[in-house]
Design a protein around this motif. Structure first.
Motif, mmCIF file in Angstrom:
data_model
loop_
_atom_site.group_PDB
_atom_site.id
_atom_site.type_symbol
_atom_site.label_atom_id
_atom_site.label_comp_id
_atom_site.label_asym_id
_atom_site.label_seq_id
_atom_site.Cartn_x
_atom_site.Cartn_y
_atom_site.Cartn_z
ATOM 1 N N HIS A 1 90.493 -21.512 -30.782
ATOM 2 C CA HIS A 1 91.623 -20.857 -31.427
ATOM 3 C C HIS A 1 91.842 -21.348 -32.853
ATOM 4 N N CYS B 1 93.092 -11.800 -30.483
ATOM 5 C CA CYS B 1 92.610 -12.814 -29.547
ATOM 6 C C CYS B 1 93.477 -12.808 -28.293
ATOM 7 N N CYS C 1 94.920 -15.129 -27.041
ATOM 8 C CA CYS C 1 96.067 -16.031 -27.190
ATOM 9 C C CYS C 1 97.245 -15.335 -27.843
HETATM 10 ZN ZN LIG Z 1 93.171 -17.308 -30.096
#
Ligand SMILES: [Zn+2]
Length: 290
Positions: free
Chosen positions: A163, A173, A175
């Motif tokens: 990340h 992403c 995340c």
């Molecule tokens: Zn990420």
């Protein structure tokens, strides 16, 4: 000799081995990870894999400690695991369930940190006091050894190099962010980009993935003063030389400060034994032997 039971828990397979504190690997067994949402059924399948290498008698096999590498996230010391790629386990009390079942101390850590311990023990970073080990596979993870010590961080999650942002306007992403290394270089991201399995990616994609890894590594090398990064994982090792050359080239381009200039990227040294050797290292480290 201290004998450890090593357990590797991944989204596609469960594996176990008996490994001594000199790195000797004895019995080894694996099975596919049970699909579905039944937490107990998955734990039973894990018990079967463990029984296959211990004859169902951990203490009788001379095993003194168990080390586990498992996908994250997890709470500190792996008390509760919720591996992203194993939906059956959400806040599953892995460490205590295994300790109860095995009757020996159990230590759990995330699989990338486990790999770092293993590579620093008897792999491509053996003897190195400062390095990062990375996994570039379905996802991208990492573990960092600094001044001879594996970094844990506040909640045990230090080393999440997947990340680090490498393309600020890049793809979204998992995340919630954008342009993370994992969104560019993971097997999942490559498959999304090319519409094919990662192994079939054309040369320009392989080089783009390698460059992205090299750019992320350059940031980490500067941040932490690391002369060495070793990379494992089916994507990185499957692509081989073109990937590693592109990664090293990008690192060389972006490693501007004197102390970072000689930093090297190397393939991990433990091959497909890496996850189990790493898991053994988690156990032996927790036991105070490593
Ligand atoms: Zn990420």
């Amino acid at each position: 000799v201290t004998r450890a039971l090593a357990v590797d828990i991944g989204g596609t397979k469960l594996a176990a081995a008996v490994i001594d504190d000199d790195g000797t690997v004895h019995e080894r067994h694996q099975a596919p990870t049970v699909r579905g949402t039944d937490a107990g059924a998955l734990f039973d399948a894990l018990r079967d894999v463990i029984d296959a290498v211990t004859d169902a008698r951990p203490s009788g096999s001379g095993i003194e400690v168990c080390g586990v590498g498992c996908g994250g996230p997890m709470t500190l010391d792996g008390e509760m695991v919720s591996p992203l790629n194993i939906p059956a386990w959400r806040d599953f009390p892995l460490r205590s369930r295994l300790a109860e079942a095995l009757g020996v101390p159990v230590f759990v850590d995330n699989d990338a940190k486990a790999l770092a311990l293993g590579e620093g023990w008897i792999g491509a970073a053996a003897g190195a006091a400062n390095f990062m080990a990375m996994v570039v596979s379905t996802g991208v993870g990492g573990g960092i050894v600094l001044d001879g010590r594996l970094l844990d961080g506040a909640a045990g999650n230090a080393g999440h190099v997947g990340h680090v942002v490498v393309e600020p306007d890049g793809p979204p992403c998992t995340c919630g962010g954008r342009g993370c290394l994992e969104a560019v270089a993971s097997g999942t991201a490559i498959e999304r980009l090319t519409g094919q399995p990662p192994a079939s990616a054309p040369r320009d994609v392989v080089e783009r993935v390698g460059r992205a890894v090299g750019v992320a590594v350059a940031s980490v090398v500067h941040l932490l003063d690391l002369p060495l990064v070793v990379i494992a994982g089916s994507v990185a090792l499957g692509y081989g030389d073109p990937f590693f050359a592109a990664a090293q080239h990008a690192l060389d381009e972006h490693a501007g400060l004197d102390f970072a200039r000689g930093a090297r990227i190397r393939p991990a040294g433990l091959g497909d034994a890496g996850p189990l050797v790493g898991a053994a290292a988690v156990g032996l480290r927790g036991f105070g032997v490593l």
